[in-house]
Write a protein that holds these residues in place. Structure first.
Motif, short mmCIF file in Angstrom:
data_model
loop_
_atom_site.label_atom_id
_atom_site.label_comp_id
_atom_site.label_asym_id
_atom_site.label_seq_id
_atom_site.Cartn_x
_atom_site.Cartn_y
_atom_site.Cartn_z
N ASN A 1 21.54 -3.73 -14.34
CA ASN A 1 20.31 -3.23 -13.71
C ASN A 1 20.55 -1.86 -13.09
O ASN A 1 19.71 -0.97 -13.19
N ALA A 2 21.70 -1.68 -12.48
CA ALA A 2 22.04 -0.40 -11.87
C ALA A 2 22.20 0.67 -12.94
O ALA A 2 21.75 1.81 -12.77
N ARG A 3 22.83 0.31 -14.06
CA ARG A 3 23.00 1.27 -15.15
C ARG A 3 21.65 1.67 -15.74
O ARG A 3 21.41 2.83 -16.04
N THR A 4 20.77 0.69 -15.90
CA THR A 4 19.44 0.97 -16.45
C THR A 4 18.67 1.90 -15.51
O THR A 4 18.04 2.86 -15.96
N ALA A 5 18.73 1.63 -14.22
CA ALA A 5 18.03 2.46 -13.24
C ALA A 5 18.60 3.88 -13.24
O ALA A 5 17.84 4.86 -13.17
N MET A 6 19.91 4.00 -13.34
CA MET A 6 20.54 5.32 -13.36
C MET A 6 20.12 6.09 -14.60
O MET A 6 19.81 7.29 -14.53
N ALA A 7 20.07 5.44 -15.74
CA ALA A 7 19.66 6.10 -16.98
C ALA A 7 18.21 6.56 -16.90
O ALA A 7 17.87 7.66 -17.34
N LYS A 8 17.36 5.73 -16.31
CA LYS A 8 15.95 6.11 -16.15
C LYS A 8 15.81 7.32 -15.23
O LYS A 8 15.02 8.22 -15.48
N SER B 1 9.03 8.39 -5.37
CA SER B 1 7.65 7.91 -5.46
C SER B 1 7.16 7.78 -6.91
O SER B 1 6.00 7.45 -7.13
N ALA B 2 8.04 8.01 -7.87
CA ALA B 2 7.65 7.96 -9.29
C ALA B 2 7.40 6.53 -9.75
O ALA B 2 8.11 5.62 -9.35
N PRO B 3 6.41 6.34 -10.61
CA PRO B 3 6.17 4.98 -11.14
C PRO B 3 7.28 4.52 -12.08
O PRO B 3 7.44 3.31 -12.29
N GLU B 4 8.07 5.45 -12.64
CA GLU B 4 9.18 5.09 -13.52
C GLU B 4 10.34 4.48 -12.76
O GLU B 4 11.20 3.82 -13.33
N ASN C 1 9.96 1.03 -7.45
CA ASN C 1 8.53 1.11 -7.23
C ASN C 1 7.74 0.20 -8.16
O ASN C 1 6.53 0.18 -8.10
N ALA C 2 8.41 -0.52 -9.01
CA ALA C 2 7.75 -1.37 -10.00
C ALA C 2 7.12 -2.62 -9.39
O ALA C 2 6.29 -3.26 -10.00
N SER C 3 7.51 -2.95 -8.19
CA SER C 3 7.01 -4.20 -7.57
C SER C 3 5.55 -4.17 -7.27
O SER C 3 4.91 -3.32 -6.93
#
Length: 79
Positions: A33-40, A70-73, A77-79
């Motif tokens: 999850n951390a890797r995915t968030a970092m890549a995004k 504050s980005a929707p990506e 902030n997806a919650s």
């Protein structure tokens, strides 16, 4: 000159003891999850960097970080 020695090979154990398995170990969900968030985040920064082309790299990072919060990506902030 010192005498040279040759290495003799010994037969390896057939039970697989001490043999590394090929490939990487599976990542835990927290790490993935951390890797995915970092890549995004990196992708977001790359896409929006042109907005701050007149700033130094350090200042670009600061401004992009503010936008990212504050980005929707952003997964937070997806919650």
């Amino acid at each position: 000159m010192a005498p040279t020695t040759t290495k003799t090979s010994k037969a390896k154990a057939t039970n697989g003891a001490g043999v590394k398995k090929a490939g990487r170990p599976k990542a835990t969900s927290k790490n993935s999850n951390a890797r995915t968030a970092m890549a995004k985040m990196q992708n977001y920064f790359k896409e929006h960097r042109a907005q701050f082309k007149d700033l130094s790299f350090k200042d670009q990072q600061k401004e992009l970080g503010k936008l990212w919060k504050s980005a929707p990506e952003n997964p937070k902030n997806a919650s």
